[in-house]
Enzyme design. Structure first.
Site, PDB file in Angstrom:
ATOM      1  N   ASP A  66       1.517  10.394   3.562  1.00  0.00           N
ATOM      2  CA  ASP A  66       2.278  11.681   4.623  1.00  0.00           C
ATOM      3  C   ASP A  66       1.144  12.209   5.184  1.00  0.00           C
ATOM      4  O   ASP A  66       0.820  13.319   4.906  1.00  0.00           O
ATOM      5  CB  ASP A  66       3.036  12.262   3.902  1.00  0.00           C
ATOM      6  N   LYS A 120      10.853   3.297   3.081  1.00  0.00           N
ATOM      7  CA  LYS A 120      10.429   4.821   2.901  1.00  0.00           C
ATOM      8  C   LYS A 120      11.414   5.490   1.844  1.00  0.00           C
ATOM      9  O   LYS A 120      12.451   5.203   1.714  1.00  0.00           O
ATOM     10  CB  LYS A 120      10.743   5.486   4.478  1.00  0.00           C
ATOM     11  N   GLU A 155       0.622  -1.311  -0.037  1.00  0.00           N
ATOM     12  CA  GLU A 155      -0.003  -0.039  -0.096  1.00  0.00           C
ATOM     13  C   GLU A 155       0.826   1.290   0.119  1.00  0.00           C
ATOM     14  O   GLU A 155       2.132   1.091   0.216  1.00  0.00           O
ATOM     15  CB  GLU A 155      -0.829   0.117   1.407  1.00  0.00           C
TER      16      GLU A 155
END
Ligand SMILES: [Zn+2]
Length: 676
Positions: free
Chosen positions: A120, A319, A116
């Site tokens: 943010d 990330k 997924e």
């Protein structure tokens, strides 16, 4: 204790203290002062050091808890199901290590993952009891968060009541979790409005979302266009699903908003392809993402794998490296906004970053520039994530040669040369000359904008011409422009002159007072405040005479706004501007109780219920009143028509019982457009 031990212990303590300080700025103050990459680096340093010296791990270490303390302005609630955070991976190797661990613990040679987007925003936990939203809380430290139910309720995509899935009872209790975020377009719009009001500019959509959700007045939150995706949850009782993907589908069926971007992957190559895809294409999404989340898809296997002290063993976040670049500050220039705020802007050596060439970055205000010690000639680290405004994170002092020049604020406005003044209530420096050409240009583009007078055709270039040629000396002059004034300008033909005049003629008649007050561009008077003022003071004259006490007596109007309104009307230039408006044929629509305007809807009465997507309730009422209709609060047989938005409630039922005419938003808009 030996000296090595003592120095390691000191180093650990220092690291923890630094991370704690950054956590506080990030979570509690919403004002981080280092980049995520730098923060991650510090954190990993601590993790590595603690791993090497496990004896020195203290229970209060940042690695030993999920987040930071809640800000405490809202009631604290204990999460029934604690919210966890995810372990991070930054490389393919780290993802492969995660996968190997999962295979080993599960004793399998293949595992399926749901992949997924990592939005943010802010993590939120919701509670639905018997299908009704009963609680919404921020993550806080994972165990306890803040009760922001009232603000969450204003998010339109969040159902207050779940939909019944056919053939299945609604769960007695369920706890969906997700991310609240601000879409990029809403973020840009909010910052433009904040700048216009001379208020705080948000650094990125996450800070804007956090600030919006922490408003004590849900009205303000409601205006911030927050949105939300649900990505996990707990359901009490039998589960009608077996995989994470099926759970998301189930949530979607219940009416919860789930991200449409979920990939089910069977190999790490597939997982990696999704990571790569979003790393390069993520910036085209309408919301900001900072990575991808990889979860074991099978729920039974998730349960089997369980948690470490901190993280689930069945999920990891990949990330993205934030997009940062080093460039040089060529110059620092000042920009004068319509409210008079004089803000420093860094002109940069152009550098390609996050999909576009960046040549300018805002330095926000003098205080911020001094705090970061940014000088002309400095090398600076700039960042532009999925966000819009490039920002200077910090200076690289090691690159200084001694030729850098400290920027000093001039005493006078760079445009009109009148003296600059520091604002008493903010770090802003102001040009207080109401007629400063830069301020006037800003005021004019605000005046014609969609939420203000809504006059089409006056772009920035035209406004610049009008001001620079001296044809427009204040906002009222704009409405007084004649055909020959317009034709005298370069590049304005007969047809466009006629179009401009036609646009002005229709828009200057029967202007609702609230809209006009907003259009005037009075400092601190945004759209909502303008409507409050118009409601409390039915005419311009009564508002003009209002005292500070009368103004602050209105709920939602504070001392600062009251002062600004009084100063505006006390300005010697104001009566002249109003006289010019009058001469130019501007008429205001003033609500006189019991005396409706004559129009195509005369004699008809309306009730508005629920939330409309395209305009506020007051605005919709003003549109109806402008056409001669009257707007009532209660449903009765005398009502001609009921306008129904989202979540209408009992008024709709009552109207249906009485057999009244009902219009949805689209039909209502078509009706008022039909009369326009
Ligand atoms: Zn000026």
């Amino acid at each position: 204790m030996d000296t090595v031990g003592a120095s390691v212990e000191q180093e650990l303590a220092a690291l923890r203290e630094r991370i704690d300080a950054h956590n506080y700025r990030y979570y509690v103050l919403d004002a981080p002062d280092i980049s995520d990459a730098e923060y991650d680096h510090l954190y990993r340093q601590l993790v590595a050091l603690e791993a090497a010296y496990p004896l020195f791990v203290t229970p209060d270490s940042p690695t030993q808890r999920v987040g930071a303390k809640a800000a405490g302005r809202f009631p604290t609630v204990r999460h029934e199901m604690p919210l966890f955070s995810l372990n991070n991976a930054f490389t393919r190797e780290e993802l492969d290590e995660f996968h190997e661990r999962v295979l080993k613990l599960a004793n399998r040679d293949q595992v399926t993952y749901a992949v997924e987007l990592k939005i943010d925003g802010l993590a939120i936990s919701l509670t639905y009891q018997s299908g009704l939203l009963s609680l919404g809380a921020t993550r806080g430290d994972g165990a306890e968060g803040e009760d922001v139910t009232l603000n969450l309720r204003t998010i339109r995509s969040l159902p207050l009541r779940l939909r019944q899935v056919e053939g299945q009872p609604l769960p007695d209790w369920m706890n969906p979790c997700g991310e609240v975020y601000m879409p990029k377009a809403a973020f840009e719009q909010l910052n433009a409005e904040q700048a216009a009001k001379g208020d705080k500019i948000f650094a990125n959509p996450r800070n804007a979302a956090a600030g919006s959700l922490r408003q004590l007045d849900p009205q303000i939150t409601a205006g911030r266009q927050l949105d939300m995706f649900i990505y996990s949850g707990h359901v009490r009782g039998g589960l009608p699903f077996h995989t994470h993907g099926e759970m998301l589908d189930y949530f979607r069926q219940l009416g919860l908003r789930v991200s449409p971007y979920v990939d089910i992957c069977h190999t790490m190559d597939e997982v990696w392809a999704v990571c790569e895809k979003w790393r390069t294409e993520g910036r085209h999404l309408p919301f900001a993402i900072d990575g991808v989340v990889i979860k074991v898809n099978e729920l039974a296997l998730q349960q089997e794998l369980g948690f470490t002290a901190k993280f689930p063993r069945w999920a990891i976040a990949f990330k993205f490296p934030p997009e940062e670049a080093i460039t040089r500050v060529r110059d620092i220039v000042l920009q004068v906004g319509r409210t008079g705020a004089v803000t420093p802007v860094a002109e940069l050596e152009p550098v390609f970053l996050a999909g576009s060439t960046v040549a300018r970055a805002t330095l926000h205000n003098r205080e911020e520039m001094l705090r970061k010690d940014i000088r002309i000639g400095d090398h600076v680290l700039i960042r532009k994530a999925a966000e819009i405004i490039p920002e200077v994170i910090r200076v690289l002092p090691e690159k200084r040669t001694g030729t850098e020049i400290l920027f000093t604020y001039p005493d006078a406005c760079p445009t009109c040369h009148s003296p600059l003044q520091p604002d008493e209530r903010s770090p802003l420096i102001l040009c207080i000359n109401w007629n400063c050409p830069d301020r006037l240009k800003g005021r004019l583009s605000h005046f014609v904008s969609r939420n203000a007078m809504d006059i089409e055709g006056f772009g920035d270039v035209l406004i610049e011409q009008l001001v620079d040629t001296g044809r427009v000396k204040d906002i009222a002059d704009l409405l007084g422009l004649t055909r020959s004034d317009l034709l005298a300008l370069e590049r304005i033909g007969e047809k466009s002159a006629d179009n401009l005049l036609a646009a002005m003629t229709t828009k200057k008649q029967n202007v609702p007072l609230g809209r006009f007050l907003f259009a005037l561009g009075i400092r601190h008077v945004g759209k909502e405040v303008a409507l409050l003022l118009a409601e409390a003071f039915p005419s311009l004259e009564s508002l003009q005479q209002a005292s500070s006490e009368q103004l602050t007596a209105i709920h939602g109007i504070g001392q600062q706004i009251a002062e600004s309104v009084i100063n505006f009307f006390a300005d010697p230039a104001t009566p002249e501007v109003f006289a010019k408006f009058h001469q130019a044929g501007l008429t205001l629509l003033l609500p006189i109780p019991g005396e409706a305007v004559a129009g195509p809807l005369s004699g008809q009465s309306f009730v508005i219920t629920g939330t409309l997507d395209t305009m506020g309730r007051n605005e919709a009422a003003a549109e109806l009143e402008k056409l001669g209709g009257s707007v009532k609060d209660t449903i009765s047989k005398k009502i001609t028509c009921v306008i129904v938005g989202k979540n209408p409630g009992s008024k709709l039922e009552k109207a249906e019982k009485l057999g009244l005419q009902i219009l949805d938003e689209a039909a209502f808009l078509a009706m008022i457009r039909g009369y326009a």
